[in-house]
Design a protein around this motif. Structure first.
Motif, PDB file in Angstrom:
ATOM      1  N   UNK A   9      83.273  18.359  26.733  1.00  0.00           N
ATOM      2  CA  UNK A   9      84.104  18.684  26.867  1.00  0.00           C
ATOM      3  C   UNK A   9      84.424  20.034  26.478  1.00  0.00           C
ATOM      4  N   UNK A  10      84.521  20.252  25.648  1.00  0.00           N
ATOM      5  CA  UNK A  10      84.507  21.396  25.200  1.00  0.00           C
ATOM      6  C   UNK A  10      84.075  22.283  25.980  1.00  0.00           C
ATOM      7  N   UNK A  11      82.234  21.916  26.164  1.00  0.00           N
ATOM      8  CA  UNK A  11      82.004  23.110  27.058  1.00  0.00           C
ATOM      9  C   UNK A  11      82.981  23.277  28.235  1.00  0.00           C
ATOM     10  N   UNK A  12      83.359  22.892  28.603  1.00  0.00           N
ATOM     11  CA  UNK A  12      83.775  22.294  30.138  1.00  0.00           C
ATOM     12  C   UNK A  12      85.220  23.280  29.918  1.00  0.00           C
ATOM     13  N   UNK A  13      85.436  23.422  28.714  1.00  0.00           N
ATOM     14  CA  UNK A  13      87.116  23.602  28.922  1.00  0.00           C
ATOM     15  C   UNK A  13      86.727  25.722  28.362  1.00  0.00           C
TER      16      UNK A  13
END
Length: 100
Positions: A9-13
């Motif tokens: 999720x951090x990478x997507x965000x």
């Protein structure tokens, strides 16, 4: 068949944040590039210069006589024959704006 790359999720965000910032920067750049700048002066015809000088002279005569001093009075200027009214519109507008 290869497995798709998994992203947390951090990478997507972070990816979405970078894309949003890039989009905002591009939008700001395009708006700044299309902002109206100073327009080049277009040539004024001799007839138009004469007409504006005539209107200025008439305004000065009216001032000397004391006419046109009241509130809400306007100025009405008609183009002379042989003078293109569209050609003189900007010059007359500038003249009347400077008179205020």
């Amino acid at each position: 068949m290869s497995k798709p790359i998994r992203m947390n999720r951090r990478t997507w965000a972070a990816t979405w944040a970078v894309l949003c910032v890039a989009g905002l920067a591009a939008t700001a750049g395009l708006k700044a590039a299309s902002a109206p700048g100073p327009h080049p002066e277009k040539p004024v015809s001799a007839e138009c210069r004469e007409h504006v000088a005539y209107v200025e002279k008439q305004l000065e005569k009216a001032r000397q006589k004391g006419e046109g001093e009241g509130e809400g009075e306007g100025i009405l200027a008609y183009p002379r024959r042989g003078v293109d009214p569209v050609d003189c519109t900007d010059e007359l507008r500038d003249l009347f704006r400077s008179e205020r």
